[in-house]
Design an enzyme around this catalytic site. Sequence first.
Site, short mmCIF file in Angstrom:
data_model
loop_
_atom_site.label_atom_id
_atom_site.label_comp_id
_atom_site.label_asym_id
_atom_site.label_seq_id
_atom_site.Cartn_x
_atom_site.Cartn_y
_atom_site.Cartn_z
N HIS A 117 0.93 -1.14 0.16
CA HIS A 117 -0.21 0.09 0.02
C HIS A 117 0.80 1.26 0.04
CE1 HIS A 117 -3.39 -2.39 0.59
NE2 HIS A 117 -3.21 -2.92 1.83
N ASP A 154 -2.63 -10.59 -2.28
CA ASP A 154 -3.33 -10.17 -0.95
C ASP A 154 -4.81 -9.80 -1.16
OD1 ASP A 154 -2.15 -8.80 1.94
OD2 ASP A 154 -3.89 -7.70 1.11
N HIS A 156 -6.39 -7.05 -0.23
CA HIS A 156 -6.38 -5.77 -0.77
C HIS A 156 -5.61 -5.21 -1.83
CE1 HIS A 156 -6.85 -6.44 3.79
NE2 HIS A 156 -7.83 -5.28 3.65
N ASP A 242 -4.68 -12.92 3.93
CA ASP A 242 -6.00 -12.26 4.35
C ASP A 242 -7.18 -12.54 3.43
OD1 ASP A 242 -4.78 -10.75 2.70
OD2 ASP A 242 -4.62 -8.74 3.73
#
Length: 336
Positions: A117, A154, A156, A242
Site C-alpha cells: 500500500h 493479498d 487488498h 488475508d
Amino acid sequence: MRVYYDEVFKGHETVQGHPENPRRLDYAVEGAKEAGARFVAPRARNDVIQLLEAAHRREYIKYVEDLCNLGSLTELDGDTWISPGTCRAALTAISAILDALDSREHSYILARPPGHHAGKSGRALTAPTQGFCIFNTAAIGALYGDGVAVVDIDVHHGNGTQEILYDKDVLYISTHQDPLTLYPGTGFPDEVGIGRGEGYNVNIPMPPGTGDDGFKRVLDEVVMPVLKQYGPKALIVSLGWDAHREDPLANMGLTLNGYRYAIKSLLGLNVPTVFLLEGGYNFQILREGSKMLVMEVEGLGYSPPEERSSSDHRAWSKLSNTLAEVKAVHSRYWRL
Ligand SMILES: [Zn+2]
C-alpha cells in the site's frame, strides 16, 4: 526454497491490539520450520537507499527516517505506526528481496512491515491511509529485477505497487476483494496503466464470498494467460494470507485449497519466484499457509485440513460479470 527471516523484522512495532504485529512472524516462521525450510538471514546491502529512491520520493524517505529517529512509537496515520526499529526492518526487507532475486531460487520472505500500500509519497492513490505499509518492497524488487512480473494475491488492492509501476512496462496483476467493499477503494478493471505502462496493470476485483472455485476461475481465465503471454524471467508474489475465510479483516471466503491452487499455478511458470509476505492476520492461517507454501515448493505435497469453499450464487454471477469486464478491457493488450 530459501526462507528469509531476521529478528529485526519484529523490531517494527505497532500499537497494542494492532492486527499487524510482530507475533505474526512467530507463527509464519513456525509453519515454515515445520515444513523443514532452509532459513537464510538477509545481509545488509549498499544499494538499498539508491533503489529505495527509484520507488519513493526523497521527502517521504526523509520523513520516515525522521519518525524512526524520534525514539518512540509514533502514529503515521490512523492505521500505520512507526517505531524506532521500523526503518531497519523495512530496509532489511528490501535487502532480502534483492538477494532473493539475485539467487534465482524460489524464496519466501517473512518480513514486516508490509509494503504494497506504500506509494511514491506514502499514501497511494485515493487511499485514506497507508494501510500498515512503509516502503514498497515488491515494487522496489520489480524495478531492480530484469523481466520481473508482480502478482498480488493479498485480499487488498496493492494501490502503492500500482502507483509506482503505473507508467512502467512491468506487469502488475492484482486479485483483491471488490474495492467498493474494502480498503483501499481502488483496483478497478479500467485502471490499466499509462504511457509505456498501458496494458501492464491488470486488476481483478472479486466480490465478497468468491470462494476457492471463483478464485480458480480468476487464475485460469485471466492471471495465468496474461502471465504466460508476458513471459516473466522472475516472479514476485505479494502474498497476503488475508483472503482466507478466517481472516478478521476481509470476506473473500478462500481456504488454503484456493491458495494452494494459486501457488501451484504460479510455480508452473517455471521461473524463480519470490513469495513476499504482505497481509494476513489470523495466526493459525499464517502458520499453516507458510507450512503449505514451503511444502508445495519443495514438492512434498500437502493436503489442506479443510474442505474447498465455493461461491454462493450471487457472488458467482457478480464474478462472471467482472471477468467479462476485465477481458473486454484487456483484450486490447492480451489474448483472453
Ligand atoms: Zn491485505
